[in-house]
Design an enzyme around this catalytic site. Structure first.
Site, mmCIF file in Angstrom:
data_model
loop_
_atom_site.group_PDB
_atom_site.id
_atom_site.type_symbol
_atom_site.label_atom_id
_atom_site.label_comp_id
_atom_site.label_asym_id
_atom_site.label_seq_id
_atom_site.Cartn_x
_atom_site.Cartn_y
_atom_site.Cartn_z
ATOM 1 N N ALA A 65 0.863 -1.170 0.000
ATOM 2 C CA ALA A 65 0.000 0.000 0.000
ATOM 3 C C ALA A 65 0.903 1.224 0.000
ATOM 4 O O ALA A 65 2.079 1.116 0.321
ATOM 5 C CB ALA A 65 -0.867 -0.002 1.257
ATOM 6 N N GLU A 107 -0.697 -9.237 -1.215
ATOM 7 C CA GLU A 107 -2.116 -9.551 -0.924
ATOM 8 C C GLU A 107 -2.936 -9.533 -2.213
ATOM 9 O O GLU A 107 -3.830 -10.364 -2.404
ATOM 10 C CB GLU A 107 -2.658 -8.565 0.109
ATOM 11 C CG GLU A 107 -2.089 -8.787 1.513
ATOM 12 C CD GLU A 107 -2.564 -7.735 2.480
ATOM 13 O OE1 GLU A 107 -3.266 -8.102 3.450
ATOM 14 O OE2 GLU A 107 -2.260 -6.543 2.265
ATOM 15 N N GLU A 127 4.447 -5.908 6.742
ATOM 16 C CA GLU A 127 3.734 -4.795 7.383
ATOM 17 C C GLU A 127 4.167 -4.582 8.836
ATOM 18 O O GLU A 127 4.167 -3.457 9.332
ATOM 19 C CB GLU A 127 2.222 -5.070 7.350
ATOM 20 C CG GLU A 127 1.538 -4.825 6.007
ATOM 21 C CD GLU A 127 1.619 -5.993 5.062
ATOM 22 O OE1 GLU A 127 0.874 -6.010 4.062
ATOM 23 O OE2 GLU A 127 2.465 -6.908 5.276
HETATM 24 N N1 T1G Z 1 4.705 3.289 -0.077
HETATM 25 C C1 T1G Z 1 5.224 4.473 -0.480
HETATM 26 N N2 T1G Z 1 6.517 4.671 -0.883
HETATM 27 C C2 T1G Z 1 7.296 3.583 -0.887
HETATM 28 C C3 T1G Z 1 6.838 2.300 -0.485
HETATM 29 C C4 T1G Z 1 5.476 2.170 -0.065
HETATM 30 N N3 T1G Z 1 4.947 1.005 0.303
HETATM 31 N N4 T1G Z 1 7.875 1.439 -0.588
HETATM 32 C C5 T1G Z 1 8.922 2.149 -1.055
HETATM 33 N N5 T1G Z 1 8.587 3.425 -1.229
HETATM 34 C C6 T1G Z 1 9.455 4.499 -1.742
HETATM 35 C C7 T1G Z 1 10.632 4.817 -0.821
HETATM 36 O O1 T1G Z 1 10.259 5.739 0.161
HETATM 37 C C8 T1G Z 1 11.635 5.401 -1.799
HETATM 38 O O2 T1G Z 1 11.228 6.718 -2.078
HETATM 39 C C9 T1G Z 1 11.403 4.579 -3.054
HETATM 40 O O3 T1G Z 1 10.078 4.024 -2.930
HETATM 41 C C10 T1G Z 1 12.372 3.460 -3.203
HETATM 42 O O4 T1G Z 1 12.384 2.707 -1.996
HETATM 43 C C11 T1G Z 1 -2.879 -3.213 3.252
HETATM 44 C C12 T1G Z 1 -1.187 -1.584 4.594
HETATM 45 C C13 T1G Z 1 10.200 -2.176 -1.918
HETATM 46 C C14 T1G Z 1 12.012 -3.468 -0.873
HETATM 47 O O5 T1G Z 1 6.471 -2.475 3.852
HETATM 48 O O6 T1G Z 1 10.629 -2.552 1.767
HETATM 49 O O7 T1G Z 1 0.857 -2.871 2.240
HETATM 50 O O8 T1G Z 1 13.098 7.811 -0.998
HETATM 51 O O9 T1G Z 1 14.744 3.273 -1.312
HETATM 52 O O10 T1G Z 1 15.926 -0.295 -1.272
HETATM 53 O O11 T1G Z 1 -1.560 -4.876 4.021
HETATM 54 O O12 T1G Z 1 11.192 0.096 -0.338
HETATM 55 O O13 T1G Z 1 13.126 7.423 -3.456
HETATM 56 O O14 T1G Z 1 11.501 9.087 -2.444
HETATM 57 O O15 T1G Z 1 13.458 1.476 -0.143
HETATM 58 O O16 T1G Z 1 15.117 -0.867 -3.596
HETATM 59 C C15 T1G Z 1 3.945 -2.920 3.002
HETATM 60 C C16 T1G Z 1 8.174 -1.222 1.932
HETATM 61 C C17 T1G Z 1 3.265 -1.587 3.071
HETATM 62 C C18 T1G Z 1 7.477 -2.491 1.701
HETATM 63 C C19 T1G Z 1 12.505 -1.423 -2.251
HETATM 64 N N6 T1G Z 1 5.121 -2.811 2.146
HETATM 65 N N7 T1G Z 1 9.218 -0.968 0.943
HETATM 66 O O17 T1G Z 1 13.669 -1.216 -1.575
HETATM 67 O O18 T1G Z 1 14.250 1.140 -2.482
HETATM 68 S S1 T1G Z 1 1.910 -1.652 4.182
HETATM 69 C C20 T1G Z 1 6.317 -2.588 2.678
HETATM 70 C C21 T1G Z 1 10.399 -1.659 0.995
HETATM 71 C C22 T1G Z 1 0.700 -2.520 3.340
HETATM 72 C C23 T1G Z 1 -1.474 -3.688 3.347
HETATM 73 C C24 T1G Z 1 -0.543 -2.812 4.119
HETATM 74 C C25 T1G Z 1 11.439 -1.226 0.027
HETATM 75 C C26 T1G Z 1 11.485 -2.089 -1.257
HETATM 76 P P1 T1G Z 1 12.284 7.816 -2.235
HETATM 77 P P2 T1G Z 1 13.768 2.156 -1.379
HETATM 78 P P3 T1G Z 1 14.838 -0.341 -2.249
#
Ligand code: T1G
Ligand code: NAD
Length: 706
Positions: A65, A107, A127
């Site tokens: 998300a 999901e 998450e």
């Molecule tokens: N939302 C918004 N921005 C995100 C994002 C996200 N989920 N994930 C990454 N970014 C942005 C990050 O801030 C950065 O921005 C750019 O993307 C590159 O990220 C209903 C509620 C995917 C493994 O927890 O683990 O889903 O700094 O530098 O090292 O159940 O990002 O360039 O402006 O980290 O290659 C669950 C979180 C959300 C995954 C990539 N998902 N992301 O790693 O690049 S909660 C997560 C990561 C959810 C549902 C619930 C990593 C990555 P900027 P990066 P990276």
């Protein structure tokens, strides 16, 4: 497709291909959810469409998300709505995965009827790392697919599962041969055509229940028992266990409803705000304003480490564990052998604990070799010095490195307190010198505090910072002040703790109060573990620079003069039977006599006073460090303390803690302490500004604008 659309629709014969294109990580934003739902309704209504492929453009499948949308009131469909529509469709949906299909992204894939992936893809529901639970059916669909234990392990650790393991677990139905977008699309289309040709059934994960019926309740008791200690103070991991428990004990509807309630409870909790703050702060910490984004790091294919002691051994393992060959340099073969035994023991411990297989440990160990001749490291891309904390010794070593290392090698030091510029001036290439301050144990601790010297070049800085990503660590850039960021703040709050000992508290009272706040270990237990002699050697060196007009606590020096160096001498602030620490009346007697000597009337101090004085000392010193330009931004202090000093992540770090508590109230507290205690409580100008403007960010911008 209009130019700002984020979901593209096209047809490949009787197969619809929906391509999500929302850089940088195809987050499931409101726009994506809305367009996706529209296209699902369209494909459902189109009789010519027999199957649908869901795929993403760019570097990854949906990585979750959109975390930036949390807490915002947005009109439009929820993630759940778009996934329910996919699952309910009468046309088979095939999710085609590449990169990292995480959180809401995975999901969505679980709501699809089939999943295929490229070999390098990884899937997961992480998450918990940002303080929430999977909220779009993940806690109900995942256990139905892999059983409760594997599901709990994935969701409570947040780990990413590689494609081959995902296939073995049944998380994906096929892994294509090649790692290309073309192969993935072709594979998905072929898979869809096979389903159509075979009239294959729609595999709705929500309808699977063979893996969630008659589950032994001990499964849940066991994970609470074994992981509960680590989850102290956290909300999300406990809710994940309850959600899976509910999935196994009741209907889809009841489990799905429980998940929704628990998700919103977590989303609206302060913890989620704190953990999301750290998520973005850790990414921002990699940006150094005066280093252009196009400055590329130098390649690091081989590393040399001078000194194979506590830190040298841990640093060697950190590199070897990430596939980078290491040459350790020591004063003698005996010292090398001693160093190798340290590394060997550490790998044995990892294997015994099950965090590494014997095969992997042996493979990593092979990457670490030892030499005593500097000529044998001349071709290494990076050299990290980790010898005794002695300026003259380090300058001697850097002069030697300057003479033998290849011209574009990066020369780094792991010093925890010495002046980087003085070390760099021992070479003719100070632009190649930088601090890379690891934390003990270096193969475990996440933080890498990079320290810039006055002459460190942008490429040297970028190379040092880029090491963190290679080593799965978190980097922060510090300026070359006394103690850099982490240890300078440690000295500031350690001082306040020592003063409270003189005023009436005891080591165990202070340690228990800090543990109750959420620190993994009390201050005095930590000092005893690190060894009091290390700090004593540094204090003796510094005595020549110390401002004698300022208050100074002699307690630590007195303990060392008594030969009490902590655990290693079974006596420090505590007395020890093995590793078991006991309060020692002899120490409390010593402290009372020092209070008398200093004319301090001892009085009772509350646990709240202890926590406030310690944490607010962190905040004020942190603000001073940012104000003086030795840290780029306040959130870097949070990144440092959450990843290197055990500050509870669910509090977001000391600066975030202060902002949530109210910067004006924190400022008032500092002013009150300044009035009562004077020394070291001068309010930091940045804190004063932040109290006026209500946020660190506003204060930083105001200070930058002068
Ligand atoms: N939302 C918004 N921005 C995100 C994002 C996200 N989920 N994930 C990454 N970014 C942005 C990050 O801030 C950065 O921005 C750019 O993307 C590159 O990220 C209903 C509620 C995917 C493994 O927890 O683990 O889903 O700094 O530098 O090292 O159940 O990002 O360039 O402006 O980290 O290659 C669950 C979180 C959300 C995954 C990539 N998902 N992301 O790693 O690049 S909660 C997560 C990561 C959810 C549902 C619930 C990593 C990555 P900027 P990066 P990276
Ligand atoms: P240590 O005493 O465990 O190891 C130092 C090693 O350096 C010894 O094995 C010694 O033989 C070797 N050595 C000494 N002179 C040498 C030379 N000329 N050439 C090659 N090797 C030589 O010390 P440590 O705890 O690993 O600390 C090393 C450095 O890391 C220090 O600068 C310290 O401040 C810093 N540091 C320590 C910690 C910690 O928690 N121990 C944490 C961060 C940084």
């Amino acid at each position: 497709m209009s130019s700002d659309a984020v979901v593209e629709y096209r047809r490949e014969g009787d197969i619809a291909v929906l391509t999500i294109n929302n850089p940088p990580v195809n987050a499931l934003s409101m726009a994506v959810r809305t367009e996706l739902l529209t296209h699902v309704e369209k494909t459902d209504a189109d009789p010519d469409i027999k199957a649908v492929v869901l795929i993403c453009a760019g570097r990854t499948f949906v990585a979750g998300a959109d975390i930036r949308e949390f807490g915002k009131k947005l009109d439009g469909p929820s993630g759940r709505a778009s996934m329910e529509a996919v699952e309910a469709s009468e046309k088979p949906f095939i999710a085609a995965l590449h990169g990292t299909a995480l959180g809401g992204g995975f999901e969505l894939a679980l709501a699809a009827h089939y999943r295929i992936a490229v070999p390098s893809a990884r899937v997961g529901l992480p998450e918990v790392n940002i303080g929430v639970i999977p909220g779009a059916g993940g806690t109900q669909r995942l256990p139905r697919l892999v059983g409760p234990e594997a599901a709990l392990d994935m969701m409570t650790t947040g780990k990413h599962v590689a494609a081959d393991k995902a296939l073995a677990l049944g998380l994906v139905d096929e892994v294509v041969d090649q790692d290309t977008p073309e192969a993935l699309l072709e594979g998905a289309l072929a898979f869809a055509r096979r389903l159509i040709a075979e009239g294959a059934p729609l595999k709705r994960v929500r309808d699977l229940d063979d893996k969630i019926r008659d589950v032994d309740p001990a499964v849940f008791a066991r994970i609470r028992e074994t992981r509960g200690r680590k989850w102290k103070g956290l909300l999300a991991p406990w809710r994940i266990v309850e959600a899976v428990e509910t999935a196994c004990a009741s209907s889809w509807e009841e489990g799905y409803a429980f998940e929704d309630r628990a998700f919103h409870e977590c989303r609206d909790s302060p913890q989620r705000a704190a953990l999301s703050h750290l998520f973005f702060a850790e990414r921002q910490a990699t940006r150094i304003p005066d280093v252009p984004a196009d400055v590329k790091p130098l390649p690091v294919r081989s590393v040399a480490i001078i000194g194979a002691g506590t830190m040298g051994g841990g640093i060697a393992m950190a590199f070897a564990n990430h596939g980078i060959p290491v040459r350790q340099v020591e004063v003698s073969d005996e010292a090398l052998e001693r160093g190798r035994e340290i590394v060997h023991r550490n790998y044995d411990t990892s294997v015994e604990r099950g965090s590494m297989t014997r095969a992997t440990a042996d493979e990593n160990l092979q990457r670490i070799t030892g030499v005593t001749d500097y000529a044998d490291i001349a071709d290494c891309d990076l050299v990290i010095e980790a010898v005794f904390e002695d300026m003259a010794l380090k300058q001697d070593i850097f002069a030697k490195l300057d003479a033998v290392m290849k011209p574009d090698a990066v020369l780094a030091t792991n010093t925890s307190s010495l002046d980087i510029d003085q070390i760099a001036d021992a070479t003719r290439r100070p632009e190649s010198v930088v601090g890379t301050h690891f934390f003990s144990p270096a193969n475990v601790m996440k933080l890498l505090e990079c320290v810039r010297g006055a002459k460190s070049s942008p490429q040297t800085l970028t190379t040092a910072m880029s090491l963190a990503k290679r080593l799965d660590k978190v980097a922060v850039m510090a300026g070359n002040c006394d103690g850099f960021i982490g240890n300078r703040i440690l000295a500031a709050y350690g001082r306040q703790a020592d003063f409270m000992l003189e005023e009436g508290a005891t080591p165990s009272q202070i340690d228990n109060a800090l543990k109750a706040f959420g620190l993994p270990m009390g201050m005095y237990l930590m000092r005893d573990m690190a060894g009091l002699d290390v700090g004593w050697r540094i204090r003796k060196y510094r005595e020549q620079f110390r401002d004698k007009s300022q208050r100074y606590s002699p307690i630590a020096d007195r303990l060392c003069e008594m030969g009490r160096f902590g655990q290693k001498t079974s006596a420090g602030y505590y007395k020890y039977e093995g590793r078991n620490a006991q309060p020692d009346p002899e120490v409390e007697q010593l402290i009372s006599s020092i209070s008398q000597e200093l004319g301090i009337a001892r009085h009772s101090i509350s646990d709240q006073e202890i926590v406030d004085r310690v944490i607010i000392a962190m905040v004020n010193e942190g603000a001073r460090i940012v104000g003086e330009g030795y840290a780029i931004r306040a959130s870097d202090i949070d990144v440092t303390y959450a990843n290197g000093y055990g500050f509870p992540r669910y509090e977001g770090g000391p600066m975030f803690w202060a902002e949530r508590r109210g910067l004006a109230a924190v400022y008032d507290k500092v002013c009150a302490y300044n009035k009562e205690h004077k020394d070291f409580w001068e309010p930091a100008p940045l804190l004063k500004k932040a109290a006026e403007l209500g946020s660190w960010k506003a204060a930083e911008e105001a200070m930058a604008d002068g």
